[in-house]
Structures are given as C-alpha cells and as structure tokens.
Design a protein around this motif. Structure first.
Motif, PDB file in Angstrom:
ATOM      1  N   UNK A 245      36.023   8.216 -10.705  1.00 24.61           N
ATOM      2  CA  UNK A 245      35.332   7.783 -11.918  1.00 24.61           C
ATOM      3  C   UNK A 245      34.644   6.443 -11.694  1.00 24.61           C
ATOM      4  N   UNK A 246      35.317   5.536 -10.971  1.00 19.42           N
ATOM      5  CA  UNK A 246      34.715   4.235 -10.690  1.00 19.42           C
ATOM      6  C   UNK A 246      33.452   4.393  -9.843  1.00 19.42           C
ATOM      7  N   UNK A 247      33.548   5.184  -8.793  1.00 18.94           N
ATOM      8  CA  UNK A 247      32.405   5.328  -7.874  1.00 18.94           C
ATOM      9  C   UNK A 247      31.214   5.979  -8.572  1.00 18.94           C
TER      10      UNK A 247
ATOM     11  N   UNK B 137      29.104   4.585 -18.324  1.00 24.06           N
ATOM     12  CA  UNK B 137      30.374   4.010 -18.743  1.00 24.06           C
ATOM     13  C   UNK B 137      31.541   4.763 -18.099  1.00 24.06           C
ATOM     14  N   UNK B 138      32.622   4.041 -17.893  1.00 25.45           N
ATOM     15  CA  UNK B 138      33.849   4.636 -17.368  1.00 25.45           C
ATOM     16  C   UNK B 138      34.733   5.049 -18.540  1.00 25.45           C
ATOM     17  N   UNK B 139      35.218   6.277 -18.500  1.00 23.55           N
ATOM     18  CA  UNK B 139      36.181   6.767 -19.499  1.00 23.55           C
ATOM     19  C   UNK B 139      37.123   7.724 -18.789  1.00 23.55           C
TER      20      UNK B 139
ATOM     21  N   UNK C 131      47.734   5.863 -19.850  1.00 21.91           N
ATOM     22  CA  UNK C 131      46.782   4.905 -20.402  1.00 21.91           C
ATOM     23  C   UNK C 131      45.388   5.518 -20.386  1.00 21.91           C
ATOM     24  N   UNK C 132      44.524   4.963 -21.251  1.00 21.00           N
ATOM     25  CA  UNK C 132      43.135   5.406 -21.339  1.00 21.00           C
ATOM     26  C   UNK C 132      42.241   4.190 -21.141  1.00 21.00           C
ATOM     27  N   UNK C 133      41.291   4.318 -20.209  1.00 18.51           N
ATOM     28  CA  UNK C 133      40.418   3.191 -19.859  1.00 18.51           C
ATOM     29  C   UNK C 133      38.983   3.477 -20.271  1.00 18.51           C
ATOM     30  N   UNK C 134      38.367   2.475 -20.917  1.00 18.94           N
ATOM     31  CA  UNK C 134      36.926   2.456 -21.189  1.00 18.94           C
ATOM     32  C   UNK C 134      36.361   1.207 -20.512  1.00 18.94           C
TER      33      UNK C 134
ATOM     34  N   UNK D 143      33.155  -5.903 -13.787  1.00 19.30           N
ATOM     35  CA  UNK D 143      33.591  -4.737 -14.562  1.00 19.30           C
ATOM     36  C   UNK D 143      34.360  -5.235 -15.781  1.00 19.30           C
ATOM     37  N   UNK D 144      33.865  -4.889 -16.961  1.00 19.51           N
ATOM     38  CA  UNK D 144      34.506  -5.253 -18.220  1.00 19.51           C
ATOM     39  C   UNK D 144      35.068  -3.974 -18.839  1.00 19.51           C
ATOM     40  N   UNK D 145      36.356  -3.981 -19.111  1.00 17.52           N
ATOM     41  CA  UNK D 145      36.974  -2.758 -19.613  1.00 17.52           C
ATOM     42  C   UNK D 145      38.087  -3.016 -20.606  1.00 17.52           C
ATOM     43  N   UNK D 146      38.546  -1.918 -21.194  1.00 17.42           N
ATOM     44  CA  UNK D 146      39.682  -1.955 -22.116  1.00 17.42           C
ATOM     45  C   UNK D 146      40.687  -0.911 -21.684  1.00 17.42           C
ATOM     46  N   UNK D 147      41.955  -1.182 -22.004  1.00 17.42           N
ATOM     47  CA  UNK D 147      43.046  -0.291 -21.614  1.00 17.42           C
ATOM     48  C   UNK D 147      43.942  -0.078 -22.830  1.00 17.42           C
ATOM     49  N   UNK D 148      44.246   1.183 -23.114  1.00 14.43           N
ATOM     50  CA  UNK D 148      45.106   1.525 -24.251  1.00 14.43           C
ATOM     51  C   UNK D 148      46.265   2.375 -23.765  1.00 14.43           C
ATOM     52  N   UNK D 149      47.452   2.081 -24.291  1.00 13.39           N
ATOM     53  CA  UNK D 149      48.632   2.885 -23.990  1.00 13.39           C
ATOM     54  C   UNK D 149      48.629   4.094 -24.923  1.00 13.39           C
ATOM     55  N   UNK D 150      48.375   5.282 -24.374  1.00 10.76           N
ATOM     56  CA  UNK D 150      48.286   6.517 -25.177  1.00 10.76           C
ATOM     57  C   UNK D 150      49.410   7.477 -24.807  1.00 10.76           C
TER      58      UNK D 150
END
Length: 676
Positions: A239-241, A249-251, A267-270, A284-291
C-alpha cells in the motif's frame, strides 16, 4: 524702456500678483505638469488623469495660498504643516513616483515664477521670496505626503498584524478542536520523514495505540514495522509503495502488537505523502485508529452469517429426512403392506417416530424464537428430579435401541425436589441424551448419573462417543453449532439443542458444563440445579401424564378445516361418540342438536374463526351442563394461550397434538362424568 516705467513694472510684480497669475494660467500649467509626470505607478486612464490633476491643482493652490499670506507678511514657518485632503494620494501609487510627480509640479511652478519676474532685469527681494515660498511649501507638501504614506504603512502593518493574530487564533482553535476530536475518537496522528525513516511527531493517542512510552519519542519506521504482524507486513508495504508512486491516499487495515504488553490489535491507517524541499524526499502524514472491537464484531457477524447459511441448509435437510419415510409408509399402507398386520404396525411406528422427530425440530425452533425474544415462560412447581430423568430416558429409548446402545442409569436412592418446570427440565436431559446417542457409534454406552452435591442436584450424562476437540469445546453451547468438532458431518439436528439446554438451565438457576478429553475419548455433560425447600416436605403427587381412563362414552365434537386431521383424531377416539366439522358454521349447527361434552377446536378456521366459535358455544351453553373446549392450534406462544382462554377455551394443545396428552384430557373428563 525708461527707468520710471521699469520702476512701475517692478511695483506691479508682487507675490499676490504671482498667485493671481498661477490661478489665471492653472489649466495650461496643469497640462504642462501632467505631460512630464511618471505614470509607471498607475494605469493611465481617465480616472488616473483626474486623480493626478486634482493632486496637482491642490499643490498649485497650496503655493498660491502661501504667496498670498506672505504678501500680507504672514510667511509660513519651517515647521508649518500641510494637510493633504483624503483621497488625493491613491493607495496604489508608489512613493518614488509620487515624489517624482511632486518634483515635476514644483519645477513647473519655478519656471512660472521665473517667467513672471523675467520682465525685470534686476533681481529683487520679491523674486527671491517667491522662490523661497515655493521651496518651503513643497517641502511641507512632501512631508505631508511622507506622513500619509507612513500612516498608510502603519495601518497596513497593523491590519496585517490583526489578520495574523486572527489567523493564529483560528489555527489555535482549530488545533484545539482537532486535539479534542482525535482524543475523543482515539485517533493517533503522526508524521514520518522519508529520508531518515524517522518519526517527526506523534500525538498522545498515537503513543497509546502503539504502546510506545511517550518519553522515548516517536517510533522510527523500522520500529513501527517490527510491531506489524508478520502476515500483514507485505500488505502494508504494498500500500505504501503503490500510494507513493500514484500520489494516492493510503488506506489499509492491519494488525500490530503493542510495545508494552505485546497485545495484538487491529488498526486502520489513513494518510498521504507530501513532497519535501530536498529532492527525492517526502513527508508522510497519517492517522491510526484502533479498530479491534469493530474487526472482531465484523468477524463474528461473518461467522454468524456462515453459521446461519449452514443452519438453513441443515434445516431443509432435517425437515426432508422424516418426510421421506412418512411418504413411503403412506404409499405402502395403500397397497399390499396395509393388509399385513405386522407390516402395518411397523409402518405405524415409522410414521409415529418420524412425525415425532418433526415435532421435536419444530419445538426446538420455537424455543429458540421464544428465548431470543424473551417470551419463554416456566411453569414452576416442586417435583422430584427423578421424574424428569425417567421422562427423558423414555423419550430417547427408541433412538438408543435403534443404535444398539447400552443405557446405564445410576439413579438417586431418595427423592430430590427442585423448583422448576418439569417439562423443561425433562427437555434439558432429553436434548443432552439425544446428543450423546447421536454422536456415539453403534454398540456404545451412555451413562446417566444423579447425585446430590452441596444442596444441588447433579445429573451427569457421559458417553463413549466421538468426543469433542479442545478448540470446539468452548463453543458447544453456541447457537447453530453442530458436530463433535472433528470436521465430520452432522449426525442430525439443527445445532440448537445444547444452546436451548444452556438457556433453560440458567433460567432455573443452574449450570451446565461440557468436558471431553478429545477425539474418540467420549464426552460428559454435567447439569447442576438447586434443590428446592419443598423437598423437606411431604412428596408431591407423582404422575406420568396418563390419567386413569374411563370407559364412559363421551359426546365429542372435533372441529378442523383439515379433513385429514379431523378424521385421524376421530379414529383415535373411535370408542366415543364422535362428530366432525370442517368450518365454524358447521360446528355451530352440529352443536345445536348433538350437545357435545368435549370440543377439540381448531382456532384457524375459514369464515368464522375458532375464537368466535368458542364464544358462541359458551353463550349457548346450558347452565346445567358442563362443556369443555380445548383449543388445537399451531400457535403456542403464551399470548396465544391467553387469547384462546379469553375466548372461552379450557385448554390449549399445540399441533401436532401429542396423542397421549389428548387421551389424558379425554380420560380426565370421562372420569369426572356423572355416568361413570
């Protein structure tokens, strides 16, 4: 020119005269000044020329005013100030062009002064004073222009500072709202630098999600990837590459183990990539959520959906299985097999056994519906637990004999009373017994033990069957779970019996547990129920549900729109005086002359419903004659029984009717009949 005329001419050349000359020649003077101006600061159009003319006229008039005052010996001092009217200096004019235009007007006025005094051959004081006044006036004009420009710059700076302060305040409020929102939502925010593969910044939630101690600073890319579950590393990197190459966007969702406790979380990354100043570098600016909870819930929903599909397929299979032998038996009864008493009896047993199996399946389905909707009710009474065990053994004996099982019963020597619903307790034991019989191969053994332990009745049912695997053992009481857990196919049933057992046991204040040592090691189910205080008192009256039957002949009316049901019940009760009706109107007509003692009444009749028939029969009933009405319906919920009772029914039997229960009703009424 003589000296006298020269003196007269000099006397006429005054400062006031010069001011008048400026006023008389203002238009040509302005045109000359306008022709030499710098127009680089403004767009030369009609509006721009008008502004320049007004400004030039203001300067000429300021000089004229100074000349007039000087002629009255009111010379301006060096510190005298000139006020520039509002709007004469447009904001778009540059300072250099403004001063150049002022200088151009000053030059034109000086030329006008020289021309005015040119008729005089000798220099006089008034000429010098005129030049001095022009110089002083323009110096004041320049100072005023500078003050206007400085004031404008100060106002612009102040306005810019105000806008900056407002922007900073808005940014601060936005960041504060973002912090509150991310904190409330548990969203981690982070920033990574591509070249150094290091964490630039993380918020507090990011530390909480990853378990990284806050004092150790942000995780590096290597440290973060070390936390990712090995099975998800390639997914995350791909996904990063792809996002880096496509600027998308990365999801992505993946699993990682927390730093502190190594707990596995989903976890879910945006995020998105942002180019940096240096070449081939990025941020790289991102967010991480514990799902984790959401992922677990989705997995449970998928599993429940899978089990539902299996259940529906199993239900169709289980419902068809009993229908095949019933249909075959019905076919054989209509041919030669019906003439042979032995074959006829065997076929009768087949039909009875298979329809009983169908009724059992339907009862299980209804129980699940009642349990999930909270409508199941217990009819509690104090009874000896041995009655329920005996009843369960009676219900499962046929299946055990068919598989040649050895049923060993180790009963209680003394009565043990519990407070509960006898039929539901018997259902618990029969379901567990049925499960043990199904999953024990031919010739196996099933042992039923009963004992009193710590003010509890402990009933244990063990078998020598296929056993239960360790991973399947925690799920044996789940809904729609079938089989022994060895991957073999189900041996019948809907996978809801043990779930019903667990719910019913807990409703009685008891517990049920399953044990097994594994494949082919058999299994053991232990049911514990609290002993009732009623056990200390005299034993209650025991009954197996079969009342003493009387030989009295009763007038019985059977009402059912299904002719087969009505006629088959009439054949069962052929020792009594039977009438049948297939509609409400027909039933009421027969009742007028027949005067039945007992009515078996189907509630779902066409035309006049069974409820209305019951009410009319009650209205016609003679006070000297007792009439008993028993509702017969496929609906057996508590509210259905309440509705039938309110219509005047004395009892409520559920289709398919248990023949023994029906005969018990007939026997009870026959026994209480005066003719008996």
């Amino acid at each position: 020119m003589n000296s006298a005329s020269l003196i007269d001419q000099q006397a006429n050349l005054t400062l006031s005269g010069l001011a008048c000359e400026f006023a008389r020649s203002l238009r040509p003077l302005l045109r000359r000044a306008l022709g030499g101006t710098s127009t680089g600061c403004v767009q030369v159009d009609r509006a721009g020329k008008r502004r320049l003319i007004r400004y030039f006229a203001y300067m000429v008039l300021a000089v004229s005013d100074a000349l007039l005052r000087a002629d009255r010996s009111d010379l301006p001092t060096d510190d005298e100030r000139v006020a520039i009217p509002e709007g004469l200096c447009p904001r778009e004019w540059r300072v250099t062009d403004l001063f150049r235009n002022i200088e151009q007007v000053q030059r034109c006025l000086k030329e006008e002064v020289r021309a005015y005094f040119s008729p005089v051959s000798t220099t006089v004081d008034v000429h010098m004073r005129a030049h001095e006044i022009v110089e002083r006036t323009f110096r004041a004009i320049i100072e005023a222009a500078i003050e206007v420009q400085l004031a404008r710059q100060a106002a612009d700076v102040s306005a810019a500072q105000d806008r900056l302060q407002k922007a900073l305040a808005a940014l601060q409020h936005t960041e504060e709202r973002l912090r509150v929102a991310t904190s409330a939502a548990g969203i981690g925010i982070f920033e990574w630098r591509g070249s150094s593969r290091s964490g630039v910044w993380e918020n507090r939630q990011m530390y909480q999600i990853t378990g990284q101690p806050e004092e150790q600073g942000p995780l590096t890319a290597e440290q973060f990837m070390a936390l990712v579950h090995p099975a998800d590393v390639d997914l995350l990197l791909s996904h990063f590459r792809s996002s880096l190459m496509s600027a998308q966007h990365v999801h992505v969702a993946f699993r990682l183990s927390r730093v502190t406790d190594r707990a596995l979380r989903t976890v879910e990354m945006f995020g998105h990539f942002r180019s940096f100043v240096e070449e081939d570098d990025y941020i790289f600016i991102g967010s991480l959520s514990d799902v984790t909870e959401r992922a677990d819930a989705e997995a449970k929903l998928k599993d429940a959906d899978r089990r539902k599909d299996i259940f529906l397929a199993t239900l169709a299979h289980e419902l068809r299985n009993p229908l095949a032998p019933v249909r075959n038996a019905a076919h054989l009864l209509g041919h030669d097999a019906g003439n042979d008493p032995a074959k006829r009896e065997w076929l009768r047993n087949v039909i009875e056994r298979q329809t009983g199996h169908l009724a059992h399946l339907i009862d299980d389905l209804l129980d699940v519906s009642r349990i999930t909707t909270g409508k199941i009710e217990l009819r509690r009474e104090a009874f000896d637990i041995r009655q329920a065990v005996d009843h369960a053994l009676e219900m499962t004996t046929a299946a055990a004999l068919q598989r040649h099982h050895d049923i060993v019963r180790l009963p209680l020597d003394d009565p043990a009373y519990i407070d509960g619903d006898p039929s539901r307790i018997a259902q618990i034991f029969s379901n567990v017994l049925d499960n043990a019989i199904k999953y024990t191969d031919h010739g196996g053994r099933v042992v039923v033990r009963a004992a009193v332990v710590d003010r509890q009745v402990c009933v244990t049912i063990s078998d020598t069957g296929t056993g239960i695997t360790a991973d399947a053992l925690p799920h044996v009481f789940d809904l729609f779970v079938q089989g022994s857990g060895h991957g073999e196919e189900s041996r019948g049933g809907l996978g809801i019996g043990l779930s019903v057992c667990k719910t019913l046991t807990e409703m009685h204040g008891g517990t049920i547990a399953a044990r097994s040592e594994g494949r082919n090691k058999g299994s053991e189910f232990e049911i514990r129920l609290p002993i009732s205080e009623a056990g200390k008192h005299e034993a209650a009256h025991e009954s197996n549900g079969l009342e003493r039957r009387s030989s009295a002949r009763l007038p019985i009316l059977i009402v059912d729109d299904n002719v087969d049901v009505a006629m088959s019940l009439a054949m069962i009760l052929d020792k009594h005086d039977i009438r049948t009706a297939h509609s409400g109107e027909e039933a009421l007509q027969i009742a007028e002359t027949f005067e039945p003692r007992l009515v078996f009444l189907d509630l779902g009749l066409p035309g006049i419903s069974g409820y209305e028939v019951a009410r009319r029969l009650r209205a016609r009933q003679a006070s000297s004659r007792h009439l008993e009405i028993v509702a017969v319906s496929g609906y057996g919920q508590p509210e259905d029984k309440v509705r039938s009772a309110s219509a005047g029914c004395d009892g409520h039997l559920i289709k398919p009717v248990d023949v023994e229960a029906l005969l018990a009703v007939v026997s009870r009424i026959a026994a209480s009949s005066p003719s008996n």
